[in-house]
Design a protein around this motif. Sequence first.
Motif, mmCIF file in Angstrom:
data_model
loop_
_atom_site.group_PDB
_atom_site.id
_atom_site.type_symbol
_atom_site.label_atom_id
_atom_site.label_comp_id
_atom_site.label_asym_id
_atom_site.label_seq_id
_atom_site.Cartn_x
_atom_site.Cartn_y
_atom_site.Cartn_z
ATOM 1 N N MET A 175 0.962 -1.193 -0.045
ATOM 2 C CA MET A 175 -0.012 -0.189 -0.031
ATOM 3 C C MET A 175 0.741 1.135 -0.142
ATOM 4 O O MET A 175 0.658 2.289 -0.755
ATOM 5 C CB MET A 175 -0.916 -0.029 1.292
ATOM 6 C CG MET A 175 -1.994 -1.199 1.125
ATOM 7 S SD MET A 175 -3.131 -1.013 2.520
ATOM 8 C CE MET A 175 -2.545 -1.983 3.551
ATOM 9 N N MET A 176 2.001 1.052 0.427
ATOM 10 C CA MET A 176 2.697 2.372 0.714
ATOM 11 C C MET A 176 3.668 2.617 -0.550
ATOM 12 O O MET A 176 3.584 3.779 -1.142
ATOM 13 C CB MET A 176 4.009 2.064 1.741
ATOM 14 C CG MET A 176 3.493 2.293 3.133
ATOM 15 S SD MET A 176 4.699 2.006 4.497
ATOM 16 C CE MET A 176 5.928 3.152 4.357
ATOM 17 N N ILE A 177 3.699 1.439 -1.171
ATOM 18 C CA ILE A 177 4.314 1.674 -2.654
ATOM 19 C C ILE A 177 3.324 2.311 -3.628
ATOM 20 O O ILE A 177 3.704 3.347 -4.342
ATOM 21 C CB ILE A 177 5.005 0.413 -3.270
ATOM 22 C CG1 ILE A 177 6.141 0.039 -2.597
ATOM 23 C CG2 ILE A 177 5.158 0.514 -4.592
ATOM 24 C CD1 ILE A 177 6.482 -1.277 -2.827
ATOM 25 N N MET A 178 2.084 1.899 -3.444
ATOM 26 C CA MET A 178 0.875 2.415 -4.214
ATOM 27 C C MET A 178 0.793 3.901 -3.926
ATOM 28 O O MET A 178 0.500 4.716 -4.912
ATOM 29 C CB MET A 178 -0.227 1.770 -3.932
ATOM 30 C CG MET A 178 -0.654 0.302 -4.493
ATOM 31 S SD MET A 178 -1.790 -0.646 -3.700
ATOM 32 C CE MET A 178 -3.302 0.147 -4.696
ATOM 33 N N SER A 179 1.020 4.239 -2.711
ATOM 34 C CA SER A 179 0.738 5.493 -2.359
ATOM 35 C C SER A 179 1.738 6.563 -3.064
ATOM 36 O O SER A 179 1.837 7.905 -3.330
ATOM 37 C CB SER A 179 0.925 5.804 -0.971
ATOM 38 O OG SER A 179 -0.208 4.937 -0.263
ATOM 39 N N SER A 180 2.917 6.109 -3.276
ATOM 40 C CA SER A 180 4.291 6.621 -3.845
ATOM 41 C C SER A 180 4.578 6.331 -5.152
ATOM 42 O O SER A 180 5.600 6.785 -5.800
ATOM 43 C CB SER A 180 5.507 6.415 -2.849
ATOM 44 O OG SER A 180 5.718 7.219 -1.632
ATOM 45 N N ALA A 181 3.595 5.714 -5.654
ATOM 46 C CA ALA A 181 3.878 5.420 -7.153
ATOM 47 C C ALA A 181 3.798 6.543 -8.146
ATOM 48 O O ALA A 181 2.817 7.209 -8.000
ATOM 49 C CB ALA A 181 3.021 4.154 -7.408
#
Lengths: 657, 477
Positions: B116-122
């Motif tokens: 989810m964190m990666i999705m937020s920073s994608a």
Amino acid sequence: MSSDMESIYLAIVLAPLAGSLIAGLFGKLIGRSGAHWVTIIGVGISSVLSMYAFKDLMFDGGEIFNRSIYTWLTTGGISFEIGFMVDQLTVTMMVVVSFVSWMIHIYTIGYMHDDPGYQRFFSYISLFTFAMLMLVMSNNFLQLFFGWEAVGLVSYLLIGFWFKRESAIFANLKAFLVNRIGDFGFLLGIAAVLMTFNTLDYNQVFAMAPDYANSTISIISGTDWSLMSVICICLFIGAMGKSAQVPLHVWLPDSMEGPTPISALIHAATMVTAGIFMVARMSPLFELSETALTFVLVIGSITAFFMGLLGLVQNDIKRVVAYSTLSQLGYMTVALGVSAYSAAIFHLVTHAFFKALLFLAAGSVIMAMHHEQDMRKMGGLYRYMPITWVTSLIGSLALIGFPGTAGFYSKDAIIEAVHHSSLPFANWAYIAVLSGVFITALYSFRLFFLVFHGKERMDRNTWEHLKESPAVVTVPLSVLAIPSVILGVFLIGPMLFGDYFTAAIHVQANHDVLGVLGEDYHGVWSFTLHAFQAAPVYLALTGVAVAWLLYIKFPEIPAKIANRFKWIHQILINKYGLDDFNQLVFAGGARKTGSLLWQIGDVKIIDGVIVDGTASAIRWFSGKIRNIQTGHLYDYAFTMIIGLLLLLAVFVHHILG
Amino acid sequence: MLPQIQLVIPELVLLCLASIALVLDTYSTSKNKVLTFRFVQISLLIVIALIFVVSPDTQEYAFNNHFISDPMSVVLKLVICIISLVVFFYSYEYLKEHENVKGEYFVLGLFAVLGMMIMSSAASLLTIYLGLELLSLSLYSMIAMHKDSLTASEAAMKYFVLGALASGMLLYGISMLYGVTGVLDLQGISSFANAGVDADMNIMLVFGLVFIVVGIAFKLGAVPFHMWVPDIYEGSPTAVTLFISTAPKIAAFAMTIRLLSDGLQDLLSDWQGMLIILSLLSMAVGNIIAISQTNIKRMLAYSTIAHVGFFLLGIISGTASGYAGSMFYIIVYAIMSMGSFGMIIFLGKKGYEADQLDDFKGLAKRSPWYAFIMLILMFSMAGIPPLIGFWAKWFVIKEVVAMGYVWLAAVAVVFSVIGAFYYLRIIKLMYFDEPDEMLAIKASRELRLVLSVNGMVILILGFIPGALMALCLSALS
């Protein structure tokens, strides 16, 4: 200096509130004596500080205070504020309210001694004191309305204090409903003020008012009504509800279902006079409309005369005093009608003391009689209750206007003022208030003789336990008796004929009946002596004499008179049929209309078709479409594909097309 | 290259911690896996602290524009971690009570948080896909963790197959976009679309956009890509449902904003229309079908679908303040959903799931305080002022009205009225019905405390909605 006064005024208002909150919220914790101490101290503080404020303004040349303390909200260019305006009128009311309330707090210790709702009661009466002070100290209409509704609320709570009694609940509801009518008028009046002046601040409104003296307003198209008359009559309708003027008086006699201290504080001395105070406060507006003043005068004289008559046939001791209150409120209203605002306030002040005294004395009697209120079962009590007897006598003399007592000066001033008025109907009003004097004397001493003299008619058990009430009861009686006698002598000069109210009350020159009276005023003693050359004193004495003849000398006569003039007696017993009329037409009619609308409009149409209809349609639909959710994976995937194709079809096709 | 590494420190640290947790769990013999649980909680706290420390206030890119750190990503990551922290707590209480604690739940949970964190920073199509798959794969296995449970296995299977389908569609859309623009990073796509494209190119772009929107809609659970939601919500163990219904929704919001706003803002008029259809269908289907549910988990599933419909309203408006409204909505929804599933966990006990509506009968008599908490939760979900759920609806509806879609706002209000029915029914059950049996509620002191705080947060935020709204606005400015 004035910032000091600001904190003093804040303390005056907040001390009773604090007492009320502590007694109300922590009643169990602090116990009975804790509750009465905290509230008595709170109200005591505000009483002493009120007297200080009075002294400051009256004798030390303090300035009139008028400032907003807190801005509640600002919207559409109008700000709603909480503020104080303390001038001579206000400070007079503050002293009366806080002092009478203080005495009644003390008295309550004795009267409510065994009541399970002890703490609640103290919390309510302190809350009342707070609300009443907010009402009189306000500098704007909004806060006035807040105080107005708040005192009303506490009044309902207290009328229904013994909420297990059916009659108390009925009385409480009745007071509520009748006051709604008055408050509706009042609110319309305030709305009209806001609409016209675009502000609710007293001073701004009063300053602008003369510009609108000749404006008209067209409520029903094609008719032009004087704007000021509309505003003033609407406001006065509010006063009619609160101050129990005919035909909105019906709640006050029933309010006697509440505990006696409440009858004294709220339904005699303070709250019911809020209407009188309000009209006096609005004198700059009322002066601009002779129509409104005439309306006030007519309503007041009807109340003064006809409500007094009802007092003659009541047998419940508290109800007699209640009708007497109605009649005296009528006198005050009459004074307002003839622009003798100072006289109205003067009578308000003296009445507050002697009527509170009479109520508390009645309460003392009721306690001695083990909560028996029927005067036919009393008699000869002066032997057992000397202090109550003396103080009752003083109160009654003040009420009938015996020369020298406080009530004499205030009532005589009103009668003289009406005599000099040039308004239409003033001559009729004069006859009404004059004959009212006789009636007042008759019913007051009927009560006095029936209770304290003559044969002892109580049952044996009660008789054996007859004794004077304890000190917490007799001390407030004695303290209230003093101003009931001497207050008039001191106040008449400055209040009526001096420049005491010049800043607070505005009277136009052609209405200034008190000014005319003032030309003949040569000090209080000549005023007193002059009374012996005028009718009222003799009418009062005749009333006392007749009462003595009828109830002591020939006690069999009243029954014969009642028999002889049965139809008149019946009309009076039925209170002119107003209660029955209301019950039948308004209450009954409203209930019938209500149940009709309920049965057809609500149950069948709204509930049946609109509400239930929609609900069951949606429920049915819901039950159907939930079947889409088959639980089969391929159905789910299929739905997704359909969705995808749908979107593709709509949007890609849209671009292609 | 090196200075950019610091932007991904929280993610890197989380990856390491998750790996350590995996090893730790294998060798840990502590009762009820309490060690793994504590370690995971501490890991999340460390990550939260790191996010605070290393995140720049401005917008910065790393890894050749594949990774972005901006105010929105920071706020979303913080919210995701904090919510997961509470969710793991609730879950642990649940698993412990049902004597079914598995360390894998928490380890997989950590990997999901990482996704989810990666999705937020994608910042590129590839990163989004990477994050999404990491999240989804973790979720599939979390559902399937209870091998013995037939319903859980079925739910996992369904989710996996449908998820793969949706994932395939998303990937197809991504390949379309790449084919047209020739770039993967969203910045590049944005400038390509901004430069103006001819008609043929435009068709290809919209074609790809449809698939992208489907991918997003599946993740959010918007109608008609919602079919998985009720079955998975009902079939999964409550602990997993709780997780699925909270933090991943926030990640889905991030994905929506990254793709539609950061990348394809120029196709606003196209995706606006698609989202309006999805939003209307979601509000209608979610609210109406929820009425005829008797299982509360299933009812909450349909309630989620309805909420997604509302959430989309803010996106539809296509402005920064609209996105802020949606962000506000989804955060509030996550808090409310957390509390509602928390209540189900609170009422359940070993061998018994309180997942039927009737289990709430007469709760006011059994436990007045927790009935009150549930009352707050349900009132807030129904959007009754002054609770925070009201403000969430208020902000998104305000935004669509500002964009001129008054009719859409009116429809939304009508559906929120219909939706009020099933929330109020629970309150009726709690306050006006008699309990079937006066069972004492056995819940630990910690659970009681956290649940109470959860309810109070909703109450208090309702009085000060401005603070959270200001945060959302600053994140999207």
